[in-house]
Scaffold this motif. Structure first.
Motif, mmCIF file in Angstrom:
data_model
loop_
_atom_site.group_PDB
_atom_site.id
_atom_site.type_symbol
_atom_site.label_atom_id
_atom_site.label_comp_id
_atom_site.label_asym_id
_atom_site.label_seq_id
_atom_site.Cartn_x
_atom_site.Cartn_y
_atom_site.Cartn_z
ATOM 1 N N LEU A 184 11.605 43.942 46.796
ATOM 2 C CA LEU A 184 11.849 43.041 48.113
ATOM 3 C C LEU A 184 12.485 41.581 47.681
ATOM 4 C CD1 LEU A 184 8.537 43.554 50.230
ATOM 5 C CD2 LEU A 184 11.144 44.284 50.781
ATOM 6 N N TYR A 185 11.924 41.164 46.738
ATOM 7 C CA TYR A 185 12.466 39.756 46.071
ATOM 8 C C TYR A 185 11.507 39.365 44.782
ATOM 9 C CZ TYR A 185 8.440 38.357 49.108
ATOM 10 O OH TYR A 185 7.180 38.143 49.562
ATOM 11 N N PRO A 186 12.380 38.632 43.974
ATOM 12 C CA PRO A 186 11.826 38.478 42.800
ATOM 13 C C PRO A 186 10.792 37.116 42.880
ATOM 14 C CG PRO A 186 14.148 37.483 42.833
ATOM 15 C CD PRO A 186 13.955 38.359 43.986
ATOM 16 N N THR A 187 9.842 36.779 42.027
ATOM 17 C CA THR A 187 8.958 35.693 41.991
ATOM 18 C C THR A 187 8.693 35.251 40.686
ATOM 19 O OG1 THR A 187 6.850 37.215 41.782
ATOM 20 C CG2 THR A 187 7.713 36.535 44.265
ATOM 21 N N LYS A 188 7.998 34.164 40.351
ATOM 22 C CA LYS A 188 7.549 33.835 38.957
ATOM 23 C C LYS A 188 8.804 33.508 38.323
ATOM 24 C CE LYS A 188 5.004 37.405 39.212
ATOM 25 N NZ LYS A 188 3.941 38.426 38.926
ATOM 26 N N GLY A 189 10.012 33.125 38.782
ATOM 27 C CA GLY A 189 11.218 32.559 37.940
ATOM 28 C C GLY A 189 12.079 33.854 37.486
ATOM 29 N N TRP A 190 11.622 35.087 38.013
ATOM 30 C CA TRP A 190 12.408 36.224 37.438
ATOM 31 C C TRP A 190 13.683 36.141 38.411
ATOM 32 C CZ3 TRP A 190 10.883 40.715 34.304
ATOM 33 C CH2 TRP A 190 9.682 40.660 33.772
ATOM 34 N N GLY A 191 14.710 36.863 37.879
ATOM 35 C CA GLY A 191 16.281 37.137 38.633
ATOM 36 C C GLY A 191 15.834 38.490 39.500
ATOM 37 N N LEU A 192 16.665 39.697 38.875
ATOM 38 C CA LEU A 192 16.628 41.149 39.369
ATOM 39 C C LEU A 192 17.283 40.822 40.835
ATOM 40 C CD1 LEU A 192 13.067 42.046 38.144
ATOM 41 C CD2 LEU A 192 15.302 42.366 36.840
ATOM 42 N N GLN A 193 18.254 40.074 40.935
ATOM 43 C CA GLN A 193 18.607 40.176 42.361
ATOM 44 C C GLN A 193 19.251 41.353 42.656
ATOM 45 O OE1 GLN A 193 18.904 37.666 44.776
ATOM 46 N NE2 GLN A 193 17.504 36.170 43.445
ATOM 47 N N ASP A 194 20.058 42.140 41.565
ATOM 48 C CA ASP A 194 20.767 43.396 41.933
ATOM 49 C C ASP A 194 19.697 44.581 42.033
ATOM 50 O OD1 ASP A 194 19.618 43.186 38.973
ATOM 51 O OD2 ASP A 194 20.160 44.989 38.749
ATOM 52 N N LEU A 195 18.431 44.331 42.093
ATOM 53 C CA LEU A 195 17.302 45.221 42.358
ATOM 54 C C LEU A 195 16.976 45.336 43.703
ATOM 55 C CD1 LEU A 195 15.765 47.697 40.921
ATOM 56 C CD2 LEU A 195 14.056 46.097 40.236
ATOM 57 N N ILE A 196 17.165 44.135 44.606
ATOM 58 C CA ILE A 196 16.812 43.932 45.845
ATOM 59 C C ILE A 196 17.071 45.081 46.562
ATOM 60 C CG2 ILE A 196 16.869 42.420 47.880
ATOM 61 C CD1 ILE A 196 16.903 40.374 45.844
ATOM 62 N N ASP A 197 16.349 45.934 47.321
ATOM 63 C CA ASP A 197 16.428 46.894 48.262
ATOM 64 C C ASP A 197 16.810 48.428 47.480
ATOM 65 O OD1 ASP A 197 16.083 45.382 50.497
ATOM 66 O OD2 ASP A 197 18.238 45.122 50.761
ATOM 67 N N HIS A 198 16.457 48.422 46.445
ATOM 68 C CA HIS A 198 16.702 49.429 45.591
ATOM 69 C C HIS A 198 15.279 50.076 45.016
ATOM 70 C CE1 HIS A 198 21.082 49.512 45.351
ATOM 71 N NE2 HIS A 198 20.886 48.275 45.017
ATOM 72 N N ASP A 199 15.320 51.254 44.993
ATOM 73 C CA ASP A 199 14.125 52.002 44.342
ATOM 74 C C ASP A 199 13.707 51.680 42.917
ATOM 75 O OD1 ASP A 199 12.017 53.705 43.787
ATOM 76 O OD2 ASP A 199 12.758 55.517 44.909
ATOM 77 N N VAL A 200 12.630 51.061 42.772
ATOM 78 C CA VAL A 200 12.158 50.636 41.243
ATOM 79 C C VAL A 200 11.923 51.994 40.573
ATOM 80 C CG1 VAL A 200 10.627 49.178 39.942
ATOM 81 C CG2 VAL A 200 11.347 48.424 42.223
ATOM 82 N N VAL A 201 11.313 52.901 41.088
ATOM 83 C CA VAL A 201 10.927 54.199 40.444
ATOM 84 C C VAL A 201 12.210 54.687 40.101
ATOM 85 C CG1 VAL A 201 9.741 56.323 40.573
ATOM 86 C CG2 VAL A 201 8.665 54.083 41.572
ATOM 87 N N GLU A 202 13.106 54.941 40.749
ATOM 88 C CA GLU A 202 14.092 55.835 40.478
ATOM 89 C C GLU A 202 14.999 54.841 39.389
ATOM 90 O OE1 GLU A 202 16.244 57.330 44.215
ATOM 91 O OE2 GLU A 202 17.976 56.134 43.412
ATOM 92 N N LYS A 203 15.156 53.692 39.657
ATOM 93 C CA LYS A 203 15.921 52.636 38.515
ATOM 94 C C LYS A 203 15.489 53.142 37.051
ATOM 95 C CE LYS A 203 18.986 50.918 41.134
ATOM 96 N NZ LYS A 203 20.236 51.595 40.911
ATOM 97 N N LEU A 204 13.919 53.060 37.076
ATOM 98 C CA LEU A 204 13.331 53.130 35.852
ATOM 99 C C LEU A 204 13.401 54.391 35.333
ATOM 100 C CD1 LEU A 204 11.455 52.198 33.580
ATOM 101 C CD2 LEU A 204 9.320 52.915 35.094
ATOM 102 N N GLN A 205 13.243 55.582 36.103
ATOM 103 C CA GLN A 205 13.310 56.891 35.551
ATOM 104 C C GLN A 205 14.720 57.040 35.167
ATOM 105 O OE1 GLN A 205 10.595 59.560 36.253
ATOM 106 N NE2 GLN A 205 11.989 59.932 34.490
ATOM 107 N N GLU A 206 15.547 56.716 35.688
ATOM 108 C CA GLU A 206 17.037 56.717 35.342
ATOM 109 C C GLU A 206 17.183 56.402 33.652
ATOM 110 O OE1 GLU A 206 19.587 56.320 39.481
ATOM 111 O OE2 GLU A 206 19.755 54.722 37.946
ATOM 112 N N CYS A 207 16.539 55.214 33.664
ATOM 113 C CA CYS A 207 16.630 54.661 32.277
ATOM 114 C C CYS A 207 15.924 55.539 31.214
ATOM 115 C CB CYS A 207 16.196 52.900 32.101
ATOM 116 S SG CYS A 207 17.574 52.182 32.860
ATOM 117 N N LEU A 208 14.936 55.886 31.699
ATOM 118 C CA LEU A 208 14.010 56.623 30.846
ATOM 119 C C LEU A 208 14.599 58.030 30.400
ATOM 120 C CD1 LEU A 208 10.377 56.363 32.549
ATOM 121 C CD2 LEU A 208 11.194 55.470 30.395
#
Ligand code: BGC
Length: 566
Positions: free
Chosen positions: A246-270
């Motif tokens: 949804l959105y970053p907190t605690k000073g993180w960026g990750l704007q490119d991840l907004i609205d994307h499936d985090v599991v899918e993105k991690l799985q791709e890198c694994l």
């Protein structure tokens, strides 16, 4: 390699908000990685600050006053008498300075009435957040997590877990055997600030770290592993293994991840790193804390993080969660589900303006997400040091503290002690609050560390008082929020609340203040206990991952999204 149980894990490197060194190029950024330079509380740079009319106790009351000239302030019997720190010696602080100190710090005094008001606001946001017709108006996202039970203790397997977004990034191997406490091998790592911006770089980095962890621990890379992912940011969960960022907190960026499936993105890198690892569950750290605590104490119904950020989750009746759209992904027997409240966002709509003061507004303004995570900014470790620094800078400007260090400089802004104050971290507050006697040994140590070696007794007393005021307000607000969740647990007579996070663990009085205020605010008939659930969030992810995998094999009906082949 050390094998440890639930309560202890091995760290080969440790990084902590309390000790994290920042690598920004100029000295200012080195001190304040997430903030711009401190500026706007000062309406008059060379003269004294004009405190705005909002600088009043939000409760309309004050604590004990020393003499009758400081009138109109009431003593709230529930408040710890922290002004005694200011009286460790007779006439330690001149009367006029004392009065000014009280005025400047008064916005941090809140009382039971304020807490009850906070509770009402939060209850209302919870109700709105669970109803699809009003959800958009609620500060609380009330995210269904698709976790419907604590572990049965019949689970079995060697599960990998990643725990990202808290103080440390952790890699874990969790060996789960029926009726036994999990055995955990874990390592803590630092995520460089440069990796906190772009999701692909981040997930490639953590995949590399995971691979090395597996090699170091002699895991067979040809064997298939399942993995639970604790990702401590707001995500809209669609199933256990589907979660849109949804959105970053605690000073993180990750704007490119907004609205994307985090599991899918991690799985791709694994997959890219040719790891034979399948992500079967993504959970929030609060959920991990609840699940890990529930493994030991089955009555655990609430999970809370009080660390760099803050948040809570709790078991809600599925019948009251009208926002679940697809019930086919749920086990047939499920009656409750863990809801991730994302309580850090309470106040984003302005509903906490009766608590938020000028110092809070300053901290918010210079943060990298202004207007967001307001409740978190009143409480969490990421912001508490900065908040104290804002107050101390005003006190210095008024000539109430650090007079010797300020010297005869007209423009205090060009004088280093003023800026050095902004190096104050939440860990320093914990250290300062460990002082019990009249010598202020820890406060002096902290001042030395900051580069302010000649703090007088009066300076130490005032610095200590300020820190206590700020952390006490934070703990009181936390107690109010916990009490609201307790009220939602109708039907339970006895509940355990699992809590973790660096602020809760290392602050010497946080727990005590929470407990004291819960005595007034918690439902009368509820028998409750607070449990520290150390490093539970990663272990919780492993437990949920194996449960998800077993459910998946058991229930053909389960509509899990096909994972990317690995
Ligand atoms: C995040 C939450 C998380 C909390 C504690 C907050 O900033 O929004 O998802 O649970 O920090 O880590």
């Amino acid at each position: 390699m050390s094998h440890t149980n639930l309560s202890s894990t091995k760290s080969n490197q440790s990084c902590d908000i309390y000790s994290e060194k920042c690598k920004a190029p100029n000295w200012l950024q080195t001190c304040f990685p997430c903030f711009g330079p401190p500026l706007s509380l000062f309406s008059n740079v060379n003269g004294k600050l004009n405190i705005s009319p909002q600088f009043k106790s939000q409760a309309g009351k004050e604590i004990v006053h020393r003499n009758d000239t400081f009138g109109g302030l009431l003593h709230d019997p529930l408040e710890e008498d922290i002004t005694s720190i200011l009286h460790t010696k007779i006439d330690l602080i001149p009367d006029d300075e004392y009065k000014e100190l009280m005025n400047i710090t008064s916005p941090f005094h809140i009382n039971v009435e304020t807490l009850i008001h906070v509770m009402q606001v939060m209850e209302n946001s919870i109700k709105m957040g669970l109803d699809p017709t009003t959800q958009h108006k609620s500060d609380l996202k009330m995210i269904p997590t698709y976790v419907t039970t604590i572990a049965t203790k019949r689970e079995e397997g060697d599960i990998l877990a990643l725990d990202l977004g808290g103080t440390n990034f952790r890699t874990l191997l969790v060996k789960i055997r029926p009726q036994h406490d999990p055995v955990v091998i874990s390592e803590a790592h630092i995520v460089p600030d440069s990796k906190k911006q772009n999701s692909q770089e981040l997930f490639r980095f953590i995949s590399d770290v995971l691979k090395l962890f597996m090699i170091r621990n002699k895991l067979d890379l040809n064997k298939k592993f399942i993995l639970g992912f604790t990702f401590s940011f707001p995500c809209q969960q669609l199933a256990l293994n589907r979660a849109n960022f949804l959105y970053p907190t605690k000073g993180w960026g990750l704007q490119d991840l907004i609205d994307h499936d985090v599991v899918e993105k991690l799985q791709e890198c694994l997959n890219e790193k040719q790891l034979n690892v399948r992500v079967t569950a993504l959970i929030n750290d609060t959920v991990g804390t609840l699940i890990a605590c529930g493994y030991k104490v089955p009555s655990c119904k609430v999970g809370i993080i009080l660390g760099t950020g803050t948040n809570a989750c709790y078991f809600e009746d599925i019948s009251k969660i009208q926002t679940i759209t697809d019930t086919t992904v749920l086990p047939l027997e499920a009656t409750q589900m863990i809801i991730n409240t994302e309580w850090g966002a309470l106040g984003d709509s302005g509903c906490l303006d009766f608590v938020v003061n000028e110092f809070d507004r300053e901290v918010d303004k210079v943060s990298n997400n202004p207007g967001k995570q307001i409740f978190e900014k009143l409480i969490a470790g990421m912001y508490m040091g900065r908040l104290a620094a804002e107050v101390l800078a005003v006190l210095m400007n008024h000539g109430i503290i650090l007079k010797a260090q300020r010297g005869h400089q007209e423009s205090y802004r060009q004088y280093s002690p003023f800026w050095v104050l902004y190096n104050l971290q939440t860990s320093h507050i914990s250290e300062i609050e460990l002082d019990t006697g009249k010598t202020f040994a820890n406060t002096r140590t902290v001042m030395n560390k900051l580069g302010l070696p000649q703090a007088s007794d009066a300076d130490c007393a005032i610095i200590s008082y300020t820190c206590r005021l700020i952390s006490r307000r934070a703990a009181m607000l936390t107690a109010a929020a916990i009490a609201v969740l307790m009220k939602r647990l109708r039907g339970s007579n006895k509940v355990c609340i699992g809590i973790d996070g660096s602020l809760y663990r290392y602050h010497p009085r946080f727990n005590m203040i929470i407990q004291r205020h819960l005595k007034t605010l918690a439902p009368v008939l509820l028998d409750y206990e607070l449990h520290i659930s150390s490093d539970g969030s990663g272990i919780g992810a492993a437990i949920v991952a194996i449960t998800a995998d077993q459910e998946r094999q058991k229930l053909k009906k389960i509509a899990l999204k096909p994972t990317v082949a690995c």
